[in-house]
Design an enzyme around this catalytic site. Structure first.
Site, PDB file in Angstrom:
ATOM      1  N   HIS A  35       0.855  -1.193   0.000  1.00  0.00           N
ATOM      2  CA  HIS A  35       0.000   0.000   0.000  1.00  0.00           C
ATOM      3  C   HIS A  35       0.893   1.246   0.000  1.00  0.00           C
ATOM      4  O   HIS A  35       2.100   1.159   0.166  1.00  0.00           O
ATOM      5  CB  HIS A  35      -0.813   0.080   1.305  1.00  0.00           C
ATOM      6  N   GLU A 117       2.574  -0.813   4.389  1.00  0.00           N
ATOM      7  CA  GLU A 117       2.342   0.547   3.909  1.00  0.00           C
ATOM      8  C   GLU A 117       3.686   1.209   3.637  1.00  0.00           C
ATOM      9  O   GLU A 117       4.604   1.128   4.464  1.00  0.00           O
ATOM     10  CB  GLU A 117       1.612   1.383   4.966  1.00  0.00           C
ATOM     11  N   HIS A 156      -2.493  -2.994  -3.356  1.00  0.00           N
ATOM     12  CA  HIS A 156      -3.879  -2.827  -2.901  1.00  0.00           C
ATOM     13  C   HIS A 156      -4.803  -2.690  -4.116  1.00  0.00           C
ATOM     14  O   HIS A 156      -5.924  -3.195  -4.123  1.00  0.00           O
ATOM     15  CB  HIS A 156      -3.966  -1.592  -2.002  1.00  0.00           C
ATOM     16  N   ASP A 166      -3.484   2.359  -4.892  1.00  0.00           N
ATOM     17  CA  ASP A 166      -2.137   2.235  -4.352  1.00  0.00           C
ATOM     18  C   ASP A 166      -1.571   0.825  -4.520  1.00  0.00           C
ATOM     19  O   ASP A 166      -2.340  -0.121  -4.589  1.00  0.00           O
ATOM     20  CB  ASP A 166      -2.104   2.669  -2.873  1.00  0.00           C
TER      21      ASP A 166
END
Length: 185
Positions: A35, A117, A156, A166
């Site tokens: 992400h 992330e 994602h 993303d």
């Protein structure tokens, strides 16, 4: 960096526990989801991602926060622009990062995935140190969870294409894959 399989926590990185997780239904880990996030959008190093994942984001600090402050989300890991890695949820638990999602015809990717992330945006290139940290972390995870093959590392946007974009076009998938295939790194 080393993963303790019994606890699901990596040693040698920062821990910032999030309450936004629950038990995995079957304990399976067979997908890695990449992400990107920045809070406020496009701003880096603010500490607001950490606050968001810990349900401590103050809604009136920024206009964007008003719409997200009550959401309960997390990821297993965050890699900041300087390459620093923070873990929010044990790999043994189900972090709330993927939302409504599907991979290979299977729904609810949170049930069987780990979420990483990257601090960034869809449009801005990620830092070299972020790629280095991502490769190092991915290798640790692949050793612990052999089902995390190159074919089972996705964005994602791949698992929720109608909702998410993303890690975005600025993410260099060929760079990541080449680095993971190079055993010398």
């Amino acid at each position: 960096m080393q993963l303790d399989p019994s606890s699901g926590w990596c040693h040698g990185i920062r821990h910032c526990p999030s309450p936004n997780f629950n038990a995995r239904p079957q304990g399976e880990i067979s997908l890695l989801v990449i992400h990107n996030i920045s809070l406020p959008p496009g701003q880096f190093g603010t500490g607001k991602v950490q606050a968001f994942f810990q349900n401590r984001l103050v809604a009136d600090e920024h206009p964007y926060f008003a719409g997200i402050a009550t959401l309960q989300v997390s990821a297993h890991f965050l890699i900041e622009r300087d390459g620093a890695i923070t873990q929010f949820v044990s790999c043994n638990e189900r972090a709330w990062h993927a939302g409504q999602s599907s991979f290979g015809g299977r729904e609810n990717c949170n049930d069987f995935s780990l979420g990483i992330e990257l601090e960034g945006t869809d449009e801005q290139p990620f830092a070299d140190v972020q790629y280095a940290a991502l490769v190092a972390l991915t290798r640790v995870l692949q050793r612990a969870y052999p089902a995390l093959t190159l074919e089972r590392i996705c964005g994602h946007s791949d698992i929720a294409p109608t909702r998410k974009t993303d890690p975005g076009p600025a993410f260099d998938w060929s760079r990541l894959r080449a680095a993971l295939m190079d055993k010398k790194e």
